[in-house]
Design a protein around this motif. Structure first.
Motif, PDB file in Angstrom:
ATOM      1  N   THR A 286      -1.028 -76.879  -4.937  1.00 50.51           N
ATOM      2  CA  THR A 286      -2.107 -76.759  -5.967  1.00 50.51           C
ATOM      3  C   THR A 286      -1.869 -75.632  -6.947  1.00 50.51           C
ATOM      4  OG1 THR A 286      -3.851 -77.534  -4.402  1.00 50.51           O
ATOM      5  CG2 THR A 286      -4.543 -76.554  -6.394  1.00 50.51           C
ATOM      6  N   GLU A 287      -1.182 -74.557  -6.417  1.00 51.23           N
ATOM      7  CA  GLU A 287      -0.919 -73.428  -7.304  1.00 51.23           C
ATOM      8  C   GLU A 287       0.163 -73.788  -8.496  1.00 51.23           C
ATOM      9  OE1 GLU A 287      -0.183 -70.235  -4.857  1.00 51.23           O
ATOM     10  OE2 GLU A 287       1.803 -70.740  -4.765  1.00 51.23           O
ATOM     11  N   THR A 288       0.910 -74.801  -8.418  1.00 55.92           N
ATOM     12  CA  THR A 288       1.682 -75.165  -9.245  1.00 55.92           C
ATOM     13  C   THR A 288       1.332 -75.437 -10.650  1.00 55.92           C
ATOM     14  OG1 THR A 288       2.167 -77.418  -8.743  1.00 55.92           O
ATOM     15  CG2 THR A 288       3.360 -75.701  -7.479  1.00 55.92           C
ATOM     16  N   VAL A 289       0.047 -75.659 -10.628  1.00 54.38           N
ATOM     17  CA  VAL A 289      -0.624 -75.987 -11.930  1.00 54.38           C
ATOM     18  C   VAL A 289      -1.157 -74.813 -12.628  1.00 54.38           C
ATOM     19  CG1 VAL A 289      -2.411 -77.472 -12.914  1.00 54.38           C
ATOM     20  CG2 VAL A 289      -1.155 -78.427 -11.330  1.00 54.38           C
ATOM     21  N   PRO A 290      -1.887 -74.096 -12.053  1.00 51.50           N
ATOM     22  CA  PRO A 290      -2.332 -72.967 -12.877  1.00 51.50           C
ATOM     23  C   PRO A 290      -1.442 -72.042 -12.994  1.00 51.50           C
ATOM     24  CG  PRO A 290      -3.218 -73.011 -10.592  1.00 51.50           C
ATOM     25  CD  PRO A 290      -2.775 -74.379 -10.870  1.00 51.50           C
ATOM     26  N   ARG A 291      -0.260 -71.856 -12.156  1.00 50.88           N
ATOM     27  CA  ARG A 291       0.842 -70.946 -12.300  1.00 50.88           C
ATOM     28  C   ARG A 291       1.850 -71.446 -13.478  1.00 50.88           C
ATOM     29  NH1 ARG A 291      -1.833 -68.565  -9.246  1.00 50.88           N
ATOM     30  NH2 ARG A 291      -1.049 -67.707  -7.128  1.00 50.88           N
ATOM     31  N   ALA A 292       1.643 -72.773 -13.800  1.00 47.44           N
ATOM     32  CA  ALA A 292       2.504 -73.400 -14.842  1.00 47.44           C
ATOM     33  C   ALA A 292       4.089 -73.230 -14.413  1.00 47.44           C
ATOM     34  CB  ALA A 292       2.154 -72.955 -16.318  1.00 47.44           C
TER      35      ALA A 292
END
Length: 321
Positions: A286-292
């Motif tokens: 999931t963090e791949t999205v907010p971390r871009a």
């Protein structure tokens, strides 16, 4: 750079340290969320300053006030003699701590050195697990107050990352509602945990410093305790064998048991371990999205983490029957 020096001098002053003796401010890489800098004073003493991102920066729900949890981990680790940074000062969400000796664990160790260090690490983690809290969950308060029982706390942690997945819509190997259903069916197993133990939950090699200053490699410090929570000690085995199987790490388990750590890999323990694996896998995907993150990192997450999440979910389904 000027802002970094001004910030460093300010927090050194808060800590009662000689801000005028600041000789160098050096960014430290490897983290993915907070800004981390090494502060070197003229007398050679070293400190590490962590600064959280602005509140407007996207993140996961449990990532608010991470440095509150990190400071709590270091204070707790000190009570059992585990090498870790010492908290020097906190202000406005910032955390100033001492620097530990050594460099992140890498592939330069011999097999014999690896085995000895894994045993030493097992002994240190067993000491961490002797520390208990009064309640369960993240001490930061990011997901609300601590809970009286582990099932309530960990269910809230799972619900938070599942809500993040619904909001950010990352690639997942199975639909998020199917994942939620599988995880929910296993929640009764959490009732077996009745003591809230200190859990680092991010003990992959990058957060374990190896000190060679005395010749023989030793563990210089366990760092980046910002993901800590009060919960099931079994949860620490996930990052200790990241994307692997802790049961195959004989040296670590021998050290862990030698220092009084108690673990038997019965079906209940394996079920809980699978739940914690799934939780960390969901965070990493999931963090791949907010971390871009870039395409290479997204591909790694799909190819390395995706199958691990599927395996954890399948194990949960099998053991929950």
């Amino acid at each position: 750079m000027a802002d970094s020096w001004e910030r460093a001098r300010r927090i050194l002053g808060v800590a009662g340290l000689p801000a005028g003796e600041l000789a160098r401010v050096r960014p430290l890489t490897g983290g993915t969320y907070n800004t981390v800098e090494e502060l070197l004073l003229a007398d050679g003493s070293r400190y590490v300053l962590k600064v959280p991102p602005a509140e407007t920066v996207p993140g996961l729900r449990h990532e608010r006030e991470l440095l509150v949890s990190e400071a709590e981990f270091y204070r707790a680790a000190a009570t059992v003699g585990v090498p870790a940074p010492r908290v020097v000062a906190t202000t406005s969400g910032e955390l100033l701590m001492t620097a530990c000796p050594g460099d992140p664990w890498d592939g330069s160790l011999t097999d014999a050195e690896q085995q000895e260090l894994r045993a030493e690490l097992g002994r240190q983690v067993a000491r961490l697990h002797r520390v208990s809290g009064s309640a369960f969950g993240y001490p930061s308060g990011a997901l609300g107050p601590l809970a009286a029982d582990w099932r309530t706390a960990f269910t809230g942690m799972l619900d938070a990352v599942l809500d993040d997945a619904r909001r950010y819509r990352p690639w997942l190997p199975r639909p998020v509602e199917e994942v939620a259903h599988t995880l929910r069916a296993a929640s009764p197993a959490l009732d077996e945990v009745t003591v809230a133990c200190l859990v680092h939950f991010d003990l992959w090699p990058g957060n374990i410093l190896v000190d060679r200053s005395a010749g023989v490699p030793r563990i210089g410090g366990l760092i980046d305790g910002e993901r800590m929570f009060w919960g099931d000690p079994v949860a620490d085995f996930v990052s200790l064998a990241l994307l692997g199987d802790i049961e195959k790490d004989a040296a670590f388990l021998a050290g862990y048991r030698e220092a009084g750590g108690l673990v038997e890999f019965d079906p209940s323990t394996r079920l809980r371990l699978a739940l914690y694996r799934a939780y960390l896998d969901l965070i990493m995907l999931t963090e791949t999205v907010p971390r871009a993150v870039d395409e290479g990192r997204r591909r790694w997450a799909r190819e390395a983490v995706g199958p691990e999440l599927v395996a954890a979910l399948d194990e949960i389904s099998e053991l929950s029957r």
